[in-house]
Design a protein around this motif. Sequence first.
Motif, PDB file in Angstrom:
ATOM      1  N   UNK A   1      54.581  46.062  24.164  1.00  0.00           N
ATOM      2  CA  UNK A   1      53.687  45.950  23.006  1.00  0.00           C
ATOM      3  C   UNK A   1      52.242  46.133  23.443  1.00  0.00           C
ATOM      4  N   UNK A   2      51.469  46.779  22.574  1.00  0.00           N
ATOM      5  CA  UNK A   2      50.055  47.002  22.882  1.00  0.00           C
ATOM      6  C   UNK A   2      49.384  47.715  21.736  1.00  0.00           C
TER       7      UNK A   2
ATOM      8  N   UNK B   1      37.876  47.701  22.212  1.00  0.00           N
ATOM      9  CA  UNK B   1      38.748  46.704  22.822  1.00  0.00           C
ATOM     10  C   UNK B   1      40.134  46.865  22.216  1.00  0.00           C
ATOM     11  N   UNK B   2      41.113  47.014  23.074  1.00  0.00           N
ATOM     12  CA  UNK B   2      42.478  47.263  22.588  1.00  0.00           C
ATOM     13  C   UNK B   2      43.397  46.116  22.979  1.00  0.00           C
ATOM     14  N   UNK B   3      44.520  46.126  22.356  1.00  0.00           N
ATOM     15  CA  UNK B   3      45.507  45.081  22.625  1.00  0.00           C
ATOM     16  C   UNK B   3      45.972  45.157  24.072  1.00  0.00           C
ATOM     17  N   UNK B   4      46.130  44.034  24.718  1.00  0.00           N
ATOM     18  CA  UNK B   4      46.682  44.072  26.073  1.00  0.00           C
ATOM     19  C   UNK B   4      48.163  44.435  26.020  1.00  0.00           C
ATOM     20  N   UNK B   5      48.635  45.064  27.079  1.00  0.00           N
ATOM     21  CA  UNK B   5      50.058  45.413  27.146  1.00  0.00           C
ATOM     22  C   UNK B   5      50.868  44.190  27.550  1.00  0.00           C
ATOM     23  N   UNK B   6      52.022  44.074  26.935  1.00  0.00           N
ATOM     24  CA  UNK B   6      52.969  43.043  27.353  1.00  0.00           C
ATOM     25  C   UNK B   6      54.361  43.672  27.415  1.00  0.00           C
ATOM     26  N   UNK B   7      55.177  43.135  28.272  1.00  0.00           N
ATOM     27  CA  UNK B   7      56.586  43.538  28.321  1.00  0.00           C
ATOM     28  C   UNK B   7      57.430  42.269  28.279  1.00  0.00           C
TER      29      UNK B   7
END
Lengths: 178, 148
Positions: free
Chosen positions: B71-72, B36-42
């Motif tokens: 970010x991710x 499980x990875x960090x969700x992307x945000x802009x």
Amino acid sequence: MFKKIIILMIILSAWSFLQAQDIDFNTPVSESGNMTCTIVTPLSATPSMEFDFLNWPTVAVGSKYEFGDSENEDSDKRSIILFTGENEREVEITVETETMKDNVEISFTFRGTANPQIGQPLSAIPVLYFNNGKEIVSLSTEGKYYLHIIYNWVWAHENATTGVKTFVQRIKVQYHNI
Amino acid sequence: MRYALAIFFAAILAFSSALAGHNDHVTADAQFDVKVIEPLTVVDDGDIVLDDVIQGQIRNWTAEIITFTISGEPTYPIDVTITGPTANGNNPSGALLLLGAGVSAAPTHLDASGDATVTWTCTGANATNAGTGTYVFSLNVEAKYTGM
């Protein structure tokens, strides 16, 4: 029957919850940024004159001629400069004045208004003093400002040279804080 | 005595065979790993209102920059789509030209901190052929993980 309704409600609630979590896989995320720039109308200055300036009085050496009884409040000799530009913007006015030439001296007063009224006496127009060399005023809602140069008197001092004398008042205007 | 010992060993052998059991289960493990990875945000650091420019003139100023931070998950590859700058449909007639470095290249990976940036820089505007009024320009940055 009641049990089935409860189960159906639970299923619908769960589905709504999942939808709210944005469960689509690897959906692109995006963000937009804006740059905003306002283009304003260029300033212009249009001079005009009140009455006939070619009809200035002839002043003898050693005498002083006063325009009107109360100088700048009722003088009939005026220059009016109309500034036009962007509505309601502040502008800076600076002046380079010429008051003495060949021992002939003139006196004048600056007054200005963005909203001249018909029949308004000169005394009702605010005086501009140009402290620190400039005045900051606002253009009207139509983008206008009227600068008056109201001549008070002309004085040909002793030993003034004879002939026609021309005095130039240079008015500069620019937008404030642009 | 010899006879008693023979019986004893025979009993032990029989007991041992009984321990092996008949039809015991055999097992093998299959592993299913999910990372499980960090969700992307802009996010951007806010819209910018540029200095006013007088019609017919060119004005330069200290660089104004909008920074988009993606970010991710650290070091993961990403696909970034940059759209614009796009002039707003309600802009005045005429053409306002923004000056400066423009938009940076699209990043292809998140860094060790899990970030990547897109910058939009403007150092002036050319209003030679611009109409008066307020111009709005937009830049959209879209990001997603690569290969997912």
